[in-house]
Design a protein around this motif. Structure first.
Motif, short mmCIF file in Angstrom:
data_model
loop_
_atom_site.label_atom_id
_atom_site.label_comp_id
_atom_site.label_asym_id
_atom_site.label_seq_id
_atom_site.Cartn_x
_atom_site.Cartn_y
_atom_site.Cartn_z
N ASP A 81 0.80 -1.22 0.00
CA ASP A 81 0.00 0.00 0.00
C ASP A 81 0.83 1.27 0.00
O ASP A 81 0.34 2.33 -0.38
CB ASP A 81 -0.92 0.01 1.23
N ALA A 82 2.09 1.18 0.47
CA ALA A 82 2.91 2.38 0.60
C ALA A 82 4.39 1.99 0.62
O ALA A 82 4.74 0.81 0.78
CB ALA A 82 2.55 3.13 1.88
N LEU A 83 5.22 3.01 0.46
CA LEU A 83 6.67 2.82 0.37
C LEU A 83 7.37 3.77 1.33
O LEU A 83 6.99 4.94 1.45
CB LEU A 83 7.13 3.12 -1.06
N VAL A 84 8.44 3.28 1.99
CA VAL A 84 9.28 4.11 2.85
C VAL A 84 10.71 4.02 2.34
O VAL A 84 11.23 2.92 2.10
CB VAL A 84 9.22 3.66 4.33
N LEU A 85 11.35 5.20 2.18
CA LEU A 85 12.73 5.28 1.71
C LEU A 85 13.57 5.99 2.77
O LEU A 85 13.62 7.22 2.80
CB LEU A 85 12.79 6.04 0.39
N PRO A 86 14.24 5.23 3.65
CA PRO A 86 15.11 5.84 4.64
C PRO A 86 16.36 6.42 3.98
O PRO A 86 16.69 6.09 2.84
CB PRO A 86 15.48 4.69 5.57
N GLY A 87 17.08 7.24 4.74
CA GLY A 87 18.29 7.86 4.22
C GLY A 87 19.55 7.10 4.58
O GLY A 87 19.56 5.89 4.67
N GLY A 88 20.60 7.86 4.78
CA GLY A 88 21.90 7.27 5.03
C GLY A 88 22.68 7.13 3.74
O GLY A 88 22.44 7.84 2.76
N ARG A 89 23.61 6.20 3.73
CA ARG A 89 24.46 5.97 2.56
C ARG A 89 23.79 5.08 1.52
O ARG A 89 24.12 5.12 0.33
CB ARG A 89 25.78 5.33 2.98
N ALA A 90 22.85 4.25 1.94
CA ALA A 90 22.23 3.26 1.04
C ALA A 90 21.59 3.86 -0.21
O ALA A 90 21.77 3.31 -1.30
CB ALA A 90 21.22 2.42 1.81
N PRO A 91 20.84 4.96 -0.13
CA PRO A 91 20.16 5.45 -1.34
C PRO A 91 21.10 5.76 -2.50
O PRO A 91 20.75 5.55 -3.66
CB PRO A 91 19.46 6.72 -0.86
N GLU A 92 22.32 6.21 -2.20
CA GLU A 92 23.23 6.58 -3.28
C GLU A 92 23.61 5.40 -4.16
O GLU A 92 23.95 5.58 -5.32
CB GLU A 92 24.47 7.28 -2.75
N TYR A 93 23.57 4.17 -3.62
CA TYR A 93 23.92 3.04 -4.46
C TYR A 93 22.75 2.12 -4.78
O TYR A 93 22.74 1.50 -5.84
CB TYR A 93 25.11 2.25 -3.89
N ILE A 94 21.73 2.02 -3.91
CA ILE A 94 20.62 1.14 -4.31
C ILE A 94 19.81 1.75 -5.45
O ILE A 94 19.14 1.04 -6.19
CB ILE A 94 19.71 0.68 -3.14
N ARG A 95 19.93 3.07 -5.65
CA ARG A 95 19.25 3.70 -6.78
C ARG A 95 19.85 3.27 -8.12
O ARG A 95 19.26 3.52 -9.17
CB ARG A 95 19.29 5.22 -6.65
N LEU A 96 21.00 2.62 -8.09
CA LEU A 96 21.62 2.12 -9.31
C LEU A 96 21.02 0.78 -9.74
O LEU A 96 21.30 0.29 -10.84
CB LEU A 96 23.13 1.98 -9.12
N ASN A 97 20.21 0.19 -8.88
CA ASN A 97 19.59 -1.10 -9.16
C ASN A 97 18.31 -0.86 -9.97
O ASN A 97 17.39 -0.18 -9.52
CB ASN A 97 19.28 -1.80 -7.83
N ASP A 98 18.24 -1.43 -11.17
CA ASP A 98 17.08 -1.22 -12.05
C ASP A 98 15.77 -1.66 -11.41
O ASP A 98 14.73 -1.04 -11.62
CB ASP A 98 17.28 -1.95 -13.38
N ARG A 99 15.81 -2.73 -10.65
CA ARG A 99 14.58 -3.22 -10.02
C ARG A 99 14.10 -2.25 -8.94
O ARG A 99 12.89 -2.03 -8.80
CB ARG A 99 14.81 -4.61 -9.44
N VAL A 100 15.02 -1.63 -8.20
CA VAL A 100 14.64 -0.62 -7.21
C VAL A 100 13.89 0.51 -7.92
O VAL A 100 12.82 0.94 -7.47
CB VAL A 100 15.87 -0.07 -6.45
N ILE A 101 14.42 0.97 -9.04
CA ILE A 101 13.79 2.06 -9.78
C ILE A 101 12.42 1.65 -10.30
O ILE A 101 11.45 2.41 -10.20
CB ILE A 101 14.70 2.54 -10.94
#
Length: 194
Positions: A81-101
């Motif tokens: 039903d919803a999505l949560v995107l925490p911060g930290g260092r993870a977003p800078e590299y998991i955004r490179l994953n096509d499935r994440v996008i």
């Protein structure tokens, strides 16, 4: 029936920004599923603690191990039903994953509630999901948000504020948890009565 929330994380996700929302959302009866690319349920991600100690930017220290309860490859975004995107260092590299996008685009295009904090909006930017939205994030993301077509909203001095624009709830850092989670619950339609 409880709402199901998907949380996308990775190694060195910000400790408070993953653990506190994970527990707070469960506390009010929501089902929260944390997943990380290339990891399975019952595996861990390492966390980082970002603190504000009077320097020009945050300091970073090793946090805890955070146990995942969802296998990334098993995600069927229609079932959340919803999505949560925490911060930290993870977003800078998991955004490179096509499935994440692909997953993030599903939530954005279907106008499902999305809560992003600190560096979490990096993933929204990579998914072309900020254009036309008013939002905030950790201040270093201001140029990225503007270039991606979003309208930057300044965080206050204590980073304790959060903003809502339609289905999107954003905050600059973990000091905003009370307001960020309260506004996210409002967007989700969750009412807490006393």
């Amino acid at each position: 029936m409880s709402k199901k929330i998907l949380m996308l994380v990775g190694d060195y996700v910000e400790d408070y920004e993953v653990m506190v929302p994970f527990q707070m959302l469960q506390m009010v009866g929501l089902e929260v599923y944390a997943a990380c690319p290339n990891k399975r349920a019952l595996e861990f991600v390492k966390t980082a603690i970002h603190d504000f100690e009077g320097d020009q930017t945050y300091s970073e220290k090793r946090g805890h191990n955070f146990m995942l309860n969802c296998t990334f490859e098993d995600i069927k975004e229609d079932s959340y039903d919803a999505l949560v995107l925490p911060g930290g260092r993870a977003p800078e590299y998991i955004r490179l994953n096509d499935r994440v996008i692909e997953i993030v685009k599903h939530f954005a295009q279907n106008k499902k509630p999305i809560a992003a904090i600190c560096h979490g909006p990096q993933i929204l930017i990579a998914a072309d999901a900020v254009s036309g939205y008013e939002l905030t994030a950790y201040p270093a993301l201001k140029p990225d948000i503007i270039r991606a077509g979003g309208k930057w909203l300044d965080p206050n001095q204590t980073f304790s504020n959060a903003y809502v624009d339609r289905n999107l709830v954003t905050a600059p850092a973990w000091p905003a948890h009370p307001e960020w989670i309260r506004k996210f619950l409002d967007v989700l339609g969750v009412k807490i009565t006393f």
